[in-house]
Design a protein around this motif. Structure first.
Motif, short mmCIF file in Angstrom:
data_model
loop_
_atom_site.label_atom_id
_atom_site.label_comp_id
_atom_site.label_asym_id
_atom_site.label_seq_id
_atom_site.Cartn_x
_atom_site.Cartn_y
_atom_site.Cartn_z
N GLY A 166 11.71 1.10 -15.30
CA GLY A 166 10.83 0.94 -14.14
C GLY A 166 11.38 2.16 -13.15
O GLY A 166 12.28 2.80 -13.36
N LEU A 167 10.55 2.33 -12.10
CA LEU A 167 10.80 3.15 -11.12
C LEU A 167 11.99 3.22 -10.38
O LEU A 167 12.23 1.93 -10.06
N LYS A 168 12.71 4.10 -9.91
CA LYS A 168 13.96 4.06 -9.32
C LYS A 168 13.59 3.55 -7.87
O LYS A 168 12.61 4.07 -7.29
N PRO A 169 14.33 2.69 -7.22
CA PRO A 169 14.12 1.87 -5.93
C PRO A 169 14.01 2.88 -4.88
O PRO A 169 15.01 3.69 -4.52
N ALA A 170 12.87 3.01 -3.91
CA ALA A 170 12.82 3.87 -2.92
C ALA A 170 13.68 3.19 -1.74
O ALA A 170 13.65 2.05 -1.90
N ASP A 171 14.17 3.78 -0.89
CA ASP A 171 14.90 3.37 0.21
C ASP A 171 13.70 3.12 1.47
O ASP A 171 13.07 3.98 1.77
N LEU A 172 13.89 1.83 1.71
CA LEU A 172 12.88 1.36 2.95
C LEU A 172 13.48 0.77 4.02
O LEU A 172 14.84 0.50 4.25
N TYR A 173 12.89 0.54 5.05
CA TYR A 173 13.52 0.01 6.51
C TYR A 173 13.72 -1.45 6.11
O TYR A 173 14.93 -1.83 6.71
N ARG A 174 13.18 -2.21 5.47
CA ARG A 174 13.43 -3.63 5.38
C ARG A 174 12.82 -4.14 4.30
O ARG A 174 11.77 -3.82 3.77
N VAL A 175 13.76 -5.02 3.54
CA VAL A 175 13.42 -5.65 2.25
C VAL A 175 13.97 -7.04 2.38
O VAL A 175 15.41 -7.31 2.82
N GLU A 176 13.18 -7.86 2.45
CA GLU A 176 13.61 -9.41 2.83
C GLU A 176 13.12 -10.59 2.14
O GLU A 176 11.62 -10.25 1.85
#
Length: 314
Positions: free
Chosen positions: A46-56
């Protein structure tokens, strides 16, 4: 075994380890065996995880959701995403890279529905969980911390079926949260399972015709009407009120013909449709977009489509 066109080079390279290991499709394993195999495959490909502000993660009734908020929030549009896996496997983790890419690439928050799985939870559990997630997202007092003015419905495979079901059931005339667009990635749309692509794609891929029959046997109780619109959106009512849709189909897929037919049905009803048919690719393109260049390219195309139909700057 093959489609109307040979496998594209990047698809063939990604499929090589599977074929060297004996080309054992999902239905050749037990549910307990196939679930960790699918998780490992998605993690590796799968795609490498993008950095986001919030994951909950949050619990909603009998299931959970994962909320993704990008660093650059563009609007109050929220993407409601339903994962694939034949209603039997898959979860928020298997599609985490794709969900992060959609949130980062559109500037919209995304809610991934981690619905209950079969055979422990047969039909209509997954369908009801997705309906409940739509209602939960529509309720500003539900505690999700999102202010949704409109929603984009998205999903791959079984998740595409669930997205299409929600689009049919939540037209503007019914006064629900407005649907801005629908993203249907090689969706299941016809559980009669009688199209020509079912007789064409029978071996050599993780998903073949017998795999789909196995999924249906595990999820849908005996005696259920397989032509019901929730299970077979192709047989449901479609009108021009439905949101613009992007439908992506792949040639080496038992679902190819019904996905193409659903794109045609939407267009004939007056819905704005963008349809990409990738003849040289197989089912699973989006969960393998980290190793198949065309998969990543199509994710970018989906993000452009969503931005265009939600009034979001590029």
């Amino acid at each position: 075994m093959t489609g109307y066109a040979p496998l594209a080079a990047d698809a063939a390279a990604a499929l090589k380890p599977f074929r060297e290991a004996g080309s054992h499709s999902f239905h050749e394993f037990t549910v307990d065996e196939v679930r960790p195999r699918y998780i490992a495959s998605c993690e590796a490909n799968g795609l490498k995880p993008a950095d986001l502000y919030r994951v909950e993660d949050q619990t909603v009734g009998e299931f959970s959701v994962r909320i993704y908020q990008p660093k650059q929030q563009q609007s109050d549009t929220v993407i409601l995403f339903m994962h694939g896996g034949g209603w039997v496997f898959g979860n928020a983790d298997t599609h985490d890279g794709l969900c992060r890419a959609l949130a980062a690439g559109t500037g919209h928050s995304l809610v991934a529905v981690d619905y209950r799985l079969a055979p422990e939870h047969p039909y209509p559990a997954a369908h009801d969980d997705c309906r409940a997630a739509f209602a939960w997202l529509s309720d500003s007092d539900a505690g999700h911390g999102l202010s949704a003015s409109q929603v984009v419905l998205a999903g791959d495979s079984a998740g595409g079926q669930l997205a299409a079901m929600l689009a049919q059931e939540n037209t503007p005339a019914r006064g629900n949260l407005p649907i801005a667009a629908q993203v249907l990635l090689y969706p299941i749309t016809d559980l009669r399972m009688g199209s020509e692509s079912y007789s064409r794609v029978t071996q050599g891929y993780p998903l073949v015709a017998d795999t789909m029959r196995w999924f249906v046997d595990l999820y849908v109780p005996e005696g259920t009407d397989l032509t019901a619109p929730a299970l077979s959106p192709l047989l449901g009512d479609v009108d021009a009120q439905q949101a613009p849709a992007i439908v992506i189909t792949v040639g080496h897929d038992p679902l190819a013909d019904e996905g193409i037919a659903y794109a045609q049905k939407l267009a004939q009803a007056g819905v704005t449709v963008t349809h990409h048919h990738l003849a040289g690719y197989a089912h699973g393109l989006f969960s393998s977009a980290g190793v198949i260049a065309q998969g990543e390219h199509q994710v970018e195309a989906v993000c452009r489509f969503i931005r265009e139909h939600t009034g979001t700057p590029a």
